[in-house]
Scaffold this motif. Structure first.
Motif, PDB file in Angstrom:
ATOM      1  N   LEU A  93     -16.077   8.268   2.020  1.00 41.66           N
ATOM      2  CA  LEU A  93     -16.606   8.783   1.065  1.00 41.66           C
ATOM      3  C   LEU A  93     -17.808   9.751   1.622  1.00 41.66           C
ATOM      4  CD1 LEU A  93     -16.846   5.691  -1.135  1.00 41.66           C
ATOM      5  CD2 LEU A  93     -15.624   7.724  -1.889  1.00 41.66           C
ATOM      6  N   ARG A  94     -18.453   9.226   2.798  1.00 45.72           N
ATOM      7  CA  ARG A  94     -19.509  10.309   3.370  1.00 45.72           C
ATOM      8  C   ARG A  94     -18.983  11.448   3.733  1.00 45.72           C
ATOM      9  NH1 ARG A  94     -22.611   4.862   5.835  1.00 45.72           N
ATOM     10  NH2 ARG A  94     -24.487   4.953   4.300  1.00 45.72           N
ATOM     11  N   ASN A  95     -17.680  11.618   4.356  1.00 40.53           N
ATOM     12  CA  ASN A  95     -17.138  12.497   4.909  1.00 40.53           C
ATOM     13  C   ASN A  95     -16.688  13.499   3.761  1.00 40.53           C
ATOM     14  OD1 ASN A  95     -17.274  11.676   7.427  1.00 40.53           O
ATOM     15  ND2 ASN A  95     -15.339  10.924   7.672  1.00 40.53           N
ATOM     16  N   LEU A  96     -16.480  13.043   2.463  1.00 41.01           N
ATOM     17  CA  LEU A  96     -16.074  14.031   1.410  1.00 41.01           C
ATOM     18  C   LEU A  96     -17.349  14.526   0.976  1.00 41.01           C
ATOM     19  CD1 LEU A  96     -13.643  11.841  -0.936  1.00 41.01           C
ATOM     20  CD2 LEU A  96     -13.040  13.512   0.622  1.00 41.01           C
ATOM     21  N   LEU A  97     -18.541  13.644   0.963  1.00 44.47           N
ATOM     22  CA  LEU A  97     -19.722  14.277   0.636  1.00 44.47           C
ATOM     23  C   LEU A  97     -19.992  15.525   1.692  1.00 44.47           C
ATOM     24  CD1 LEU A  97     -22.477  14.127  -1.310  1.00 44.47           C
ATOM     25  CD2 LEU A  97     -23.340  12.636   0.255  1.00 44.47           C
ATOM     26  N   ALA A  98     -20.130  15.256   2.821  1.00 47.40           N
ATOM     27  CA  ALA A  98     -20.488  16.209   3.922  1.00 47.40           C
ATOM     28  C   ALA A  98     -19.669  17.458   3.511  1.00 47.40           C
ATOM     29  CB  ALA A  98     -20.425  15.589   5.308  1.00 47.40           C
ATOM     30  N   GLU A  99     -18.421  17.343   3.387  1.00 46.13           N
ATOM     31  CA  GLU A  99     -17.536  18.421   3.196  1.00 46.13           C
ATOM     32  C   GLU A  99     -17.440  19.034   1.694  1.00 46.13           C
ATOM     33  OE1 GLU A  99     -13.776  16.629   3.848  1.00 46.13           O
ATOM     34  OE2 GLU A  99     -14.192  15.871   6.040  1.00 46.13           O
ATOM     35  N   ASN A 100     -18.564  18.664   1.000  1.00 49.14           N
ATOM     36  CA  ASN A 100     -18.684  19.034  -0.399  1.00 49.14           C
ATOM     37  C   ASN A 100     -17.458  18.884  -1.341  1.00 49.14           C
ATOM     38  OD1 ASN A 100     -21.406  20.244  -0.348  1.00 49.14           O
ATOM     39  ND2 ASN A 100     -20.795  21.790   0.803  1.00 49.14           N
ATOM     40  N   ALA A 111      -5.394   4.130  -1.959  1.00 53.66           N
ATOM     41  CA  ALA A 111      -5.218   4.861  -3.250  1.00 53.66           C
ATOM     42  C   ALA A 111      -5.592   6.050  -3.328  1.00 53.66           C
ATOM     43  CB  ALA A 111      -5.439   3.935  -4.530  1.00 53.66           C
ATOM     44  N   ILE A 112      -7.146   6.324  -3.000  1.00 53.42           N
ATOM     45  CA  ILE A 112      -7.860   7.515  -3.179  1.00 53.42           C
ATOM     46  C   ILE A 112      -7.728   8.385  -1.788  1.00 53.42           C
ATOM     47  CG2 ILE A 112      -9.743   6.536  -4.638  1.00 53.42           C
ATOM     48  CD1 ILE A 112     -11.486   6.511  -2.054  1.00 53.42           C
ATOM     49  N   SER A 113      -6.989   8.041  -0.758  1.00 60.14           N
ATOM     50  CA  SER A 113      -6.920   8.829   0.480  1.00 60.14           C
ATOM     51  C   SER A 113      -5.387   9.382   0.832  1.00 60.14           C
ATOM     52  CB  SER A 113      -7.447   8.313   1.755  1.00 60.14           C
ATOM     53  OG  SER A 113      -6.765   7.022   2.065  1.00 60.14           O
ATOM     54  N   ARG A 114      -4.405   8.606   0.186  1.00 64.11           N
ATOM     55  CA  ARG A 114      -2.909   8.863   0.312  1.00 64.11           C
ATOM     56  C   ARG A 114      -2.698  10.168  -0.101  1.00 64.11           C
ATOM     57  NH1 ARG A 114       0.299   5.549  -4.344  1.00 64.11           N
ATOM     58  NH2 ARG A 114       1.926   7.047  -3.865  1.00 64.11           N
ATOM     59  N   ASP A 115      -3.333  10.704  -1.097  1.00 61.29           N
ATOM     60  CA  ASP A 115      -3.059  12.253  -1.498  1.00 61.29           C
ATOM     61  C   ASP A 115      -4.552  12.694  -1.651  1.00 61.29           C
ATOM     62  OD1 ASP A 115      -2.748  14.554  -3.095  1.00 61.29           O
ATOM     63  OD2 ASP A 115      -1.011  13.515  -4.422  1.00 61.29           O
ATOM     64  N   ARG A 116      -5.223  13.315  -0.562  1.00 64.51           N
ATOM     65  CA  ARG A 116      -6.473  13.723  -0.702  1.00 64.51           C
ATOM     66  C   ARG A 116      -6.704  14.576  -1.736  1.00 64.51           C
ATOM     67  NH1 ARG A 116     -10.905  15.568   2.899  1.00 64.51           N
ATOM     68  NH2 ARG A 116     -11.648  17.485   1.800  1.00 64.51           N
ATOM     69  N   ALA A 117      -6.220  15.338  -2.243  1.00 65.54           N
ATOM     70  CA  ALA A 117      -6.517  16.260  -3.750  1.00 65.54           C
ATOM     71  C   ALA A 117      -6.580  15.540  -4.841  1.00 65.54           C
ATOM     72  CB  ALA A 117      -5.515  17.568  -3.599  1.00 65.54           C
ATOM     73  N   PHE A 118      -5.680  14.715  -5.001  1.00 70.75           N
ATOM     74  CA  PHE A 118      -5.527  13.739  -6.084  1.00 70.75           C
ATOM     75  C   PHE A 118      -6.502  12.800  -6.233  1.00 70.75           C
ATOM     76  CE2 PHE A 118      -4.288  10.168  -8.696  1.00 70.75           C
ATOM     77  CZ  PHE A 118      -3.538  11.028  -9.913  1.00 70.75           C
ATOM     78  N   GLY A 119      -6.880  12.441  -4.958  1.00 73.23           N
ATOM     79  CA  GLY A 119      -7.940  11.298  -4.637  1.00 73.23           C
ATOM     80  C   GLY A 119      -9.308  11.916  -5.331  1.00 73.23           C
ATOM     81  N   ILE A 120      -9.708  13.280  -4.834  1.00 70.06           N
ATOM     82  CA  ILE A 120     -10.813  13.741  -5.007  1.00 70.06           C
ATOM     83  C   ILE A 120     -10.937  14.131  -6.501  1.00 70.06           C
ATOM     84  CG2 ILE A 120     -12.159  16.184  -4.654  1.00 70.06           C
ATOM     85  CD1 ILE A 120     -10.986  16.103  -1.757  1.00 70.06           C
ATOM     86  N   ARG A 121      -9.917  14.479  -7.295  1.00 72.06           N
ATOM     87  CA  ARG A 121     -10.060  14.500  -8.525  1.00 72.06           C
ATOM     88  C   ARG A 121     -10.110  13.249  -9.592  1.00 72.06           C
ATOM     89  NH1 ARG A 121      -5.362  17.828  -7.512  1.00 72.06           N
ATOM     90  NH2 ARG A 121      -3.908  16.488  -8.601  1.00 72.06           N
ATOM     91  N   TYR A 166       0.850  -1.124  -0.076  1.00 75.40           N
ATOM     92  CA  TYR A 166       0.033   0.098  -0.057  1.00 75.40           C
ATOM     93  C   TYR A 166       1.004   1.310   0.035  1.00 75.40           C
ATOM     94  CZ  TYR A 166      -2.707  -3.576   1.762  1.00 75.40           C
ATOM     95  OH  TYR A 166      -3.433  -5.033   1.919  1.00 75.40           O
ATOM     96  N   PRO A 167       1.274   1.785  -1.232  1.00 74.88           N
ATOM     97  CA  PRO A 167       2.300   2.803  -1.167  1.00 74.88           C
ATOM     98  C   PRO A 167       1.631   4.064  -0.648  1.00 74.88           C
ATOM     99  CG  PRO A 167       1.925   1.743  -3.290  1.00 74.88           C
ATOM    100  CD  PRO A 167       0.786   1.397  -2.506  1.00 74.88           C
ATOM    101  N   ARG A 168       2.447   4.702   0.242  1.00 74.71           N
ATOM    102  CA  ARG A 168       1.939   5.905   0.828  1.00 74.71           C
ATOM    103  C   ARG A 168       2.447   7.331   0.101  1.00 74.71           C
ATOM    104  NH1 ARG A 168      -2.159   4.476   4.040  1.00 74.71           N
ATOM    105  NH2 ARG A 168      -1.937   6.787   4.912  1.00 74.71           N
ATOM    106  N   GLY A 169       1.926   8.401   0.678  1.00 70.96           N
ATOM    107  CA  GLY A 169       2.529   9.570   0.133  1.00 70.96           C
ATOM    108  C   GLY A 169       1.819  10.095  -1.205  1.00 70.96           C
ATOM    109  N   PRO A 170       2.389  11.509  -1.471  1.00 69.06           N
ATOM    110  CA  PRO A 170       1.672  12.153  -2.587  1.00 69.06           C
ATOM    111  C   PRO A 170       1.845  11.515  -3.980  1.00 69.06           C
ATOM    112  CG  PRO A 170       3.388  13.421  -1.531  1.00 69.06           C
ATOM    113  CD  PRO A 170       3.299  12.225  -0.651  1.00 69.06           C
ATOM    114  N   ILE A 171       0.963  11.798  -4.580  1.00 65.62           N
ATOM    115  CA  ILE A 171       1.119  11.147  -6.209  1.00 65.62           C
ATOM    116  C   ILE A 171       1.489  12.396  -7.063  1.00 65.62           C
ATOM    117  CG2 ILE A 171      -0.349  10.319  -8.038  1.00 65.62           C
ATOM    118  CD1 ILE A 171      -2.113   9.072  -6.058  1.00 65.62           C
ATOM    119  N   GLU A 172       2.931  12.228  -7.666  1.00 68.71           N
ATOM    120  CA  GLU A 172       3.332  13.325  -8.270  1.00 68.71           C
ATOM    121  C   GLU A 172       3.289  13.235  -9.760  1.00 68.71           C
ATOM    122  OE1 GLU A 172       7.118  13.117  -6.507  1.00 68.71           O
ATOM    123  OE2 GLU A 172       6.108  13.905  -4.560  1.00 68.71           O
ATOM    124  N   THR A 173       3.100  12.057 -10.208  1.00 67.64           N
ATOM    125  CA  THR A 173       2.603  11.926 -11.546  1.00 67.64           C
ATOM    126  C   THR A 173       1.608  10.745 -11.787  1.00 67.64           C
ATOM    127  OG1 THR A 173       4.280  10.364 -12.059  1.00 67.64           O
ATOM    128  CG2 THR A 173       4.760  12.608 -12.918  1.00 67.64           C
TER     129      THR A 173
END
Ligand SMILES: [Zn+2]
Length: 309
Positions: free
Chosen positions: A281-288, A241-251, A208-215
Motif C-alpha cells: 500500500l505504501r508503494n502504491l501511495l509513493a507511485e501516486n 486479491a488486490i495485487s493479482r491484477d494490479r490495475a483492477f486492485g487499484i480501482r 489464492y487464485p492468481r492472474g488477471p480478473i476478467e469479470t
C-alpha cells in the motif's frame, strides 16, 4: 494513525511446523514498531475447536479470557476483540413445546463481560458452519445490538478445514448481511477474497487464485449494496486479491476506500511469517496510484470509525 485490524498472539503452530517462531507480545510490539504501525487489533483464538491445534492447547493462555487479560498490559498499542462460537450457549432442558425449535442462545452476559475487558469487536469467527446458519445470524444480531463488529474467517463449500462456509457467488454471506443488517460484518480469508473475481470454481474459495480478473465477482457487488460489509485485507488472501491484477486492485481500493481495512494476520514470529501488505500500500501511495486520503482511510480511519474509537 495506522491500525493493523488482524493480529494474533500465541502458539499457532501445527505439529508439522514446530521449527517456526511463535508470536509473543514482545515480538508483536517489535513488529509494529518496525513497520511503523500505531495500533493492532488483537483477535484471541480458542473459542472454536477448529482453530485449536495441540501446541496451542499446551502453551500459556490457551483460552480467550486469559489472552484478553494479558492484552490489557499493552493497552496503549492493542485494541482487543472478544471471541465467540455461534454454537455456544446451551439453554438447558427444553420444554415440551420447544422440542425441534430450541430457543436461541443469549450471548448478552458474555458480551457485557467482553466490553468490561475493553473489547471493541468480536472475532475472528472460525466455526466451520454455514455462514447463514441461524446460530450465526443470532450471534451477529446480538453483537450488533452492542455496537460490536464481527470479523469472520470465510471458506468454501463442502468439508472445510475451518471457517464459515459459503458457495460460489456468496449467497449465504448475502443472507447474513440482510438478516443482520444492523451489525458490521468484516470478511476475511480465501473464501471471501476469491469472490473479487467472477467465473470462479468452488475450489478457488480455498486457495489464492492468481492472474488477471476478467469479470468482477460477488464481492464488489456485495460491498456496493451492503454498507454493513467491510473487507479485511490481511493475510495472503487479501494481499493476493488486490495485487493479482494490479490495475483492477487499484480501482477496487479506490471504489471501496470507505469499506477496506488494512491488516496482516501474522501467525508466526519469524521473517517468513511477515505479510508485506503495508509495504504494498505504501508503494502504491509513493507511485501516486492511490492518494493520501485513500491510504489513510484504508490503513486507519475506517477502523477507527467502525470500532468507535
Ligand atoms: Zn487470523
Amino acid at each position: 494513525m495506522i491500525i493493523d485490524i488482524h493480529t494474533h498472539v500465541g502458539d499457532l503452530r501445527r505439529v508439522d511446523m514446530m521449527d517456526r517462531l511463535t508470536v509473543t507480545w514482545e515480538r508483536l510490539i517489535k513488529r509494529l514498531d518496525k513497520e511503523r504501525i500505531d495500533k493492532a487489533v488483537f483477535l484471541p483464538l480458542g473459542a472454536s475447536p477448529e482453530s485449536s491445534h495441540g501446541p496451542f492447547l499446551f502453551a500459556p493462555n490457551p483460552d480467550v479470557i486469559s489472552q484478553l487479560k494479558t492484552a490489557r498490559k499493552y493497552r496503549d498499542r492493542i485494541i482487543s476483540f472478544g471471541n465467540l462460537d455461534p454454537r455456544m450457549g446451551c439453554a438447558g432442558n427444553l420444554e415440551p413445546d420447544q422440542v425441534g425449535n430450541p430457543p436461541e442462545a443469549d450471548f448478552s452476559w458474555i458480551i457485557e463481560r467482553f466490553i468490561e475487558l475493553d473489547c471493541a469487536g468480536i472475532g475472528e469467527i472460525t466455526a466451520n458452519i454455514a455462514m447463514d446458519d441461524p446460530r450465526m445470524i443470532n450471534m451477529c444480531r446480538q453483537c450488533g445490538t452492542f455496537g460490536l463488529p464481527v470479523l469472520m474467517h470465510c471458506t468454501g463449500p463442502g468439508r472445510g478445514v475451518y471457517g464459515l462456509y459459503d458457495e460460489v457467488g456468496s449467497p449465504r454471506l448475502e443472507t447474513l448481511l440482510r438478516q443482520s443488517a444492523d451489525t458490521i460484518l468484516i470478511g476475511h480469508a480465501p473464501g471471501f477474497w476469491a469472490e473479487i473475481s467472477g467465473n470462479i470454481k468452488p475450489e478457488n474459495k480455498f486457495i489464492y487464485p492468481r492472474g488477471p480478473i476478467e469479470t468482477e465477482g460477488s464481492l464488489p457487488k456485495l460491498l456496493r449494496t451492503h454498507t454493513n460489509l467491510y473487507a479485511d485485507l490481511s493475510a495472503n488472501s487479501g494481499l493476493n486479491a488486490i495485487s493479482r491484477d494490479r490495475a483492477f486492485g487499484i480501482r477496487f481500493l479506490k471504489e471501496f476506500q470507505d469499506q477496506l481495512l488494512f491488516g496482516t494476520d501474522v501467525c508466526y514470529g519469524d521473517e517468513k511469517g511477515k505479510i508485506p501488505t503495508l509495504t504494498y500500500l505504501r508503494n502504491l501511495l509513493a507511485e501516486n496510484a492511490i492518494d493520501q486520503n485513500v491510504f489513510d482511510k484504508i490503513t486507519g480511519i475506517n477502523a477507527l470509525k467502525i470500532l468507535k474509537l
